[in-house]
Structure formats: C-alpha cells, structure tokens
Design a protein around this motif. Structure first.
Motif, PDB file in Angstrom:
ATOM      1  N   TRP A 246       1.764   6.699  -6.908  1.00  0.00           N
ATOM      2  CA  TRP A 246       0.461   7.477  -7.255  1.00  0.00           C
ATOM      3  C   TRP A 246       0.872   8.997  -6.978  1.00  0.00           C
ATOM      4  O   TRP A 246       0.436   9.854  -7.699  1.00  0.00           O
ATOM      5  CB  TRP A 246      -0.666   6.927  -6.779  1.00  0.00           C
ATOM      6  CG  TRP A 246      -1.455   5.996  -7.421  1.00  0.00           C
ATOM      7  CD1 TRP A 246      -1.506   4.568  -7.075  1.00  0.00           C
ATOM      8  CD2 TRP A 246      -1.792   6.079  -8.890  1.00  0.00           C
ATOM      9  NE1 TRP A 246      -2.292   3.947  -8.140  1.00  0.00           N
ATOM     10  CE2 TRP A 246      -2.346   4.795  -9.246  1.00  0.00           C
ATOM     11  CE3 TRP A 246      -1.856   6.894  -9.837  1.00  0.00           C
ATOM     12  CZ2 TRP A 246      -2.863   4.672 -10.521  1.00  0.00           C
ATOM     13  CZ3 TRP A 246      -2.215   6.800 -10.977  1.00  0.00           C
ATOM     14  CH2 TRP A 246      -2.888   5.582 -11.527  1.00  0.00           C
ATOM     15  N   THR A 247       1.384   9.346  -5.908  1.00  0.00           N
ATOM     16  CA  THR A 247       1.742  10.434  -5.577  1.00  0.00           C
ATOM     17  C   THR A 247       2.547  11.225  -6.459  1.00  0.00           C
ATOM     18  O   THR A 247       2.412  12.470  -6.608  1.00  0.00           O
ATOM     19  CB  THR A 247       2.236  10.464  -4.016  1.00  0.00           C
ATOM     20  OG1 THR A 247       1.538  10.109  -3.091  1.00  0.00           O
ATOM     21  CG2 THR A 247       2.556  12.123  -3.636  1.00  0.00           C
TER      22      THR A 247
ATOM     23  N   LYS B  63     -11.321  11.761  -1.697  1.00  0.00           N
ATOM     24  CA  LYS B  63     -10.025  11.532  -1.088  1.00  0.00           C
ATOM     25  C   LYS B  63     -10.464  10.948   0.267  1.00  0.00           C
ATOM     26  O   LYS B  63      -9.583  10.244   0.912  1.00  0.00           O
ATOM     27  CB  LYS B  63      -9.099  12.768  -1.036  1.00  0.00           C
ATOM     28  CG  LYS B  63      -8.548  12.830  -2.578  1.00  0.00           C
ATOM     29  CD  LYS B  63      -7.459  13.844  -2.381  1.00  0.00           C
ATOM     30  CE  LYS B  63      -6.736  14.022  -3.929  1.00  0.00           C
ATOM     31  NZ  LYS B  63      -5.785  15.211  -3.812  1.00  0.00           N
TER      32      LYS B  63
ATOM     33  N   HIS C 220      -5.214   4.046  -4.512  1.00  0.00           N
ATOM     34  CA  HIS C 220      -4.205   3.214  -4.453  1.00  0.00           C
ATOM     35  C   HIS C 220      -4.175   1.890  -5.421  1.00  0.00           C
ATOM     36  O   HIS C 220      -3.926   0.934  -5.104  1.00  0.00           O
ATOM     37  CB  HIS C 220      -3.657   2.670  -3.041  1.00  0.00           C
ATOM     38  CG  HIS C 220      -3.226   3.882  -2.205  1.00  0.00           C
ATOM     39  ND1 HIS C 220      -2.752   3.698  -0.926  1.00  0.00           N
ATOM     40  CD2 HIS C 220      -3.355   4.986  -2.347  1.00  0.00           C
ATOM     41  CE1 HIS C 220      -2.583   4.702  -0.150  1.00  0.00           C
ATOM     42  NE2 HIS C 220      -2.689   5.494  -1.162  1.00  0.00           N
TER      43      HIS C 220
ATOM     44  N   ARG D 126     -10.638   2.491   0.320  1.00  0.00           N
ATOM     45  CA  ARG D 126      -9.754   2.273  -0.913  1.00  0.00           C
ATOM     46  C   ARG D 126     -10.193   1.064  -1.706  1.00  0.00           C
ATOM     47  O   ARG D 126     -10.243   0.887  -2.992  1.00  0.00           O
ATOM     48  CB  ARG D 126      -8.460   2.276  -0.637  1.00  0.00           C
ATOM     49  CG  ARG D 126      -7.884   3.710  -0.186  1.00  0.00           C
ATOM     50  CD  ARG D 126      -6.421   3.853  -0.113  1.00  0.00           C
ATOM     51  NE  ARG D 126      -5.812   2.976   0.873  1.00  0.00           N
ATOM     52  CZ  ARG D 126      -5.527   3.346   2.215  1.00  0.00           C
ATOM     53  NH1 ARG D 126      -5.929   4.639   2.414  1.00  0.00           N
ATOM     54  NH2 ARG D 126      -5.026   2.589   2.829  1.00  0.00           N
TER      55      ARG D 126
ATOM     56  N   TYR E 256       1.098   4.135  -2.820  1.00  0.00           N
ATOM     57  CA  TYR E 256       0.885   5.461  -2.232  1.00  0.00           C
ATOM     58  C   TYR E 256       2.008   6.416  -2.894  1.00  0.00           C
ATOM     59  O   TYR E 256       1.644   7.546  -3.589  1.00  0.00           O
ATOM     60  CB  TYR E 256       0.827   5.700  -0.945  1.00  0.00           C
ATOM     61  CG  TYR E 256       1.070   7.048  -0.354  1.00  0.00           C
ATOM     62  CD1 TYR E 256       0.098   8.065  -0.605  1.00  0.00           C
ATOM     63  CD2 TYR E 256       2.094   7.537   0.197  1.00  0.00           C
ATOM     64  CE1 TYR E 256      -0.146   9.647  -0.247  1.00  0.00           C
ATOM     65  CE2 TYR E 256       2.398   8.845   0.506  1.00  0.00           C
ATOM     66  CZ  TYR E 256       1.280   9.719   0.476  1.00  0.00           C
ATOM     67  OH  TYR E 256       1.334  11.128   0.990  1.00  0.00           O
ATOM     68  N   TYR E 257       3.133   6.048  -2.639  1.00  0.00           N
ATOM     69  CA  TYR E 257       4.274   7.052  -3.231  1.00  0.00           C
ATOM     70  C   TYR E 257       4.235   7.077  -4.713  1.00  0.00           C
ATOM     71  O   TYR E 257       4.650   7.887  -5.258  1.00  0.00           O
ATOM     72  CB  TYR E 257       5.682   6.394  -2.675  1.00  0.00           C
ATOM     73  CG  TYR E 257       5.791   6.944  -1.218  1.00  0.00           C
ATOM     74  CD1 TYR E 257       5.941   7.946  -0.981  1.00  0.00           C
ATOM     75  CD2 TYR E 257       6.235   5.825  -0.076  1.00  0.00           C
ATOM     76  CE1 TYR E 257       6.302   8.372   0.571  1.00  0.00           C
ATOM     77  CE2 TYR E 257       6.257   6.075   1.193  1.00  0.00           C
ATOM     78  CZ  TYR E 257       6.402   7.403   1.416  1.00  0.00           C
ATOM     79  OH  TYR E 257       6.447   7.848   2.657  1.00  0.00           O
TER      80      TYR E 257
ATOM     81  N   ASP F 175       0.883  -1.336   0.001  1.00  0.00           N
ATOM     82  CA  ASP F 175       0.104   0.037   0.054  1.00  0.00           C
ATOM     83  C   ASP F 175       0.969   1.275   0.139  1.00  0.00           C
ATOM     84  O   ASP F 175       0.561   2.124  -0.690  1.00  0.00           O
ATOM     85  CB  ASP F 175      -0.924   0.027   1.124  1.00  0.00           C
ATOM     86  CG  ASP F 175      -2.205   1.066   1.195  1.00  0.00           C
ATOM     87  OD1 ASP F 175      -2.772   1.092   0.024  1.00  0.00           O
ATOM     88  OD2 ASP F 175      -2.410   1.713   2.081  1.00  0.00           O
TER      89      ASP F 175
END
Length: 360
Positions: free
Chosen positions: A207-208, A312, A250, A321, A204-205, A200
């Motif tokens: 997609w960021t 969000k 995610h 999610r 996250y990183y 996860d």
C-alpha cells in the motif's frame, strides 16, 4: 459535443461482469515473459495495449505466487490481485479510451484493446502497472531471462512516463524504491492465511508503494482531466484521495476481497448530468459510493488533510486497522453500521495518542 458523445461510445468490451470474475481476456494472456514479443535479443512490452499491460500483471502474480501460496488456492490470495482487477474494471467501463475525440483508441469501432495516452485513468494506471513491473525487474526477479526487457514508449506524452529501471530511478526515485521493496519483501516473507505480522508487513509495503505511485502520477496526468465530464473528474480525484484511507487499514487486495469491494464502483463513465445519489441507471450502492467518496475528499480538503491524519492515527494499531477494514467492507451495504464503526475508530484514535504515523 465531443466529450458527451465519447462517454456514450466508450462501451465496455465485456458486459454483465459479476463478482468473482477474472479481468477481461485474462485466460488469453500468458503468465510468463514468453507471451511477449521478443526480437533481436529484446523482449518488447507495449503498455499502451491492454493485453501487454495486463500481461505484466499476470507475470507479477506468477513470480510472487510462491511467497503467498498460503493465502488461498490457485494464487487467489495473492495481494497483487487488486492491480489487475482494477485495470480490468477500467477497460470494461470505457475509462481507458481516448475521450478527446481525436482517435478511435479504446473503442469497439476502432481498436478496443488500445489504451489511450489521453486517458486520465490509463495515465494513472501506468504508474500502477509498468512501474511495479519495473520494480520487480529491479529486485532481480527476471535475472535469468535471456533477453533485455524493453518498455515501449507512446507516440504522445512521452515525457510523462519512464521506461526502464535506470530511467525510472531518475524520474520517480522514491516510487521505484518503494516498489522494489515490495518485491524484495515478498521474497523474504511467506505470509500466513490470517492477518499475521508477516502478512501485515507485506500489505503495508504494497500500500505504501501504491500510494506513492498515485502521488507521483497525479501531477503528470492532471492535464487529461479536461477530457472528462466534471462528475467523472471529481470521482477520479475522490477515488485517488480515498486510496490513502483504504491503504491505512492494510486492506487485503486479494482476488475475492478486491472483487467484492470494487463491485460497487460505477460501472460506466459518469456524464455531465450525473448527480449522486439519484443517478437512475446506477445501483443504490454505486450512488452511495460516489456520494461517500466525494464527501470524504471534500472534508479532507476543507480540513487541510487533518481528516486523513486522524484516520491514519486511528489505524496505528491492528485493532484500529481491523475496525477500519470492517467499516470499509460493510458501510456501503449496511449504512446503519457507519455510526458504530466511526465511534470505535474514534476510540482507537484516542488510544493511539503516542502513535508515530509512518511515512507514506
């Protein structure tokens, strides 16, 4: 009418692609830096050639394979697959060609592997190909490579891009930091086959950084929208907006899931006369995707971004999610699921009242 003619001429190199395919010419591309031209102690990469740009993706998949080895056989679970598969779709559908009518770049009658600097899609993709690659360079992935890596600049629009780690840290500092973080984290964490906390956080990183690239590219690439039909330009902007909604879930961008998800994107450039949901030569699902993306962008714009903020907040929990991913994966094939899916997401929104939405 130049633009209309360009849409008809921008034919894909490979037709009839089915779900599960690799990107065009994938097996002709080297998975190491050896595949690029090296000259005078420099390894030269031309991101305005499809083989070189796709080559950067293949190298990234190779150097991160060990950290994602538990996700699927033959590196198919690697979460970076979303990037080359999307780029392959862009080539196949003619979205990387010069639509200004001033060159044959990207056309079968000219140079079919040329990536035009005047293409909005190719400009946007630069920030999702060259910049991630330079992020990996910055993270130290190629420290043992004996040559200096040089990204070659285009003949036009030079100021819209950056070409080295130091240059890009000045040009788009936040984007570079986020992509470097992706590769630093991929070295630390070995992700598990299920959506574990480690997986996860990698997602996250990733997609960021993906969202940051799009935000950084939009202003640089907007001038190129004038070469596209109004429906195609609208679709491009709507797709950019939708990425933030997808990112919040995610969504796993591995080989299988990305192929399934993008199979319903329009498989050709949109013409000035195209109006969903009744475009006759697009499938029912492709028409539905166009309508859904455009509606999502319109509502988010009308609400001044509040729709995205609500989404969000609903995605703050793993339950939220999971519901978001399920809705995204099934809403196109089974619209009957939309009402129940949205209801579940609203309930998560209410539960997550204390959620602090992470900075993109």
């Amino acid at each position: 009418y130049i633009r209309g003619r360009a849409f008809h001429l921008a034919c894909p190199i490979i037709h009839g692609r089915v779900v599960g395919d690799y990107p065009p010419l994938w097996h002709n591309i080297s998975e190491s830096l050896d595949g690029f031209v090296s000259h005078h102690n420099k390894t030269l990469i031309n991101p305005w050639n499809y083989l070189d740009r796709m080559g950067m993706y293949k190298v990234l998949l190779t150097v991160t394979a060990e950290s994602m080895e538990n996700l699927g056989p033959d590196n198919t679970g690697n979460l970076l697959w979303g990037l080359p598969l999307q780029h392959g779709w862009q080539l196949e559908t003619g979205r990387l060609a010069d639509l200004s009518g001033t060159s044959s770049c990207g056309y079968q009658s000219g140079d079919p592997l040329c990536i035009s600097t005047k293409s909005w899609w190719s400009c946007m993709n630069y920030y999702l190909s060259t910049i991630p690659f330079l992020g990996a360079v910055d993270a130290g992935f190629f420290e043992e490579w004996p040559f200096e890596i040089e990204i070659q600049s285009p003949e036009e629009h030079v100021d819209d891009f950056c070409y080295g780690t130091a240059d890009c840290h000045t040009f788009i500092p936040e984007v570079m930091i986020k992509w470097r973080t992706v590769f630093e984290k991929s070295s630390i964490y070995k992700v598990a086959p299920t959506l574990s906390p480690k997986e996860d956080i990698i997602s996250y990183y990733l997609w960021t950084a993906h969202v940051a690239s799009i935000e950084g590219a939009l202003s640089k690439c907007s001038e190129r929208l004038k070469y596209m039909s109004a429906p195609e330009a609208r679709f491009g902007i709507s797709w950019s907006n939708a990425v933030e909604f997808i990112a919040a879930t995610h969504f796993l961008t591995n080989f299988k899931d990305t192929n399934i998800f993008q199979a319903y994107l329009p498989q050709r450039m949109l013409l000035a006369s195209d109006e969903g949901p009744t475009i006759p030569d697009l499938s029912e699902e492709e028409n539905r995707v166009l309508v859904t993306l455009n509606l999502l962008n319109e509502v988010n714009t009308i609400t001044d971004g509040r729709l995205l903020q609500m989404w969000k907040r609903s995605m703050c929990s793993e339950t939220g999610r999971a519901e978001g991913r399920y809705l995204l994966e099934n809403m196109i094939l089974n619209p009957d699921l939309v009402s129940s899916g949205i209801l579940k997401i609203i309930l998560e929104f209410l539960k997550n009242s204390d959620c602090v939405i992470p900075d993109a």
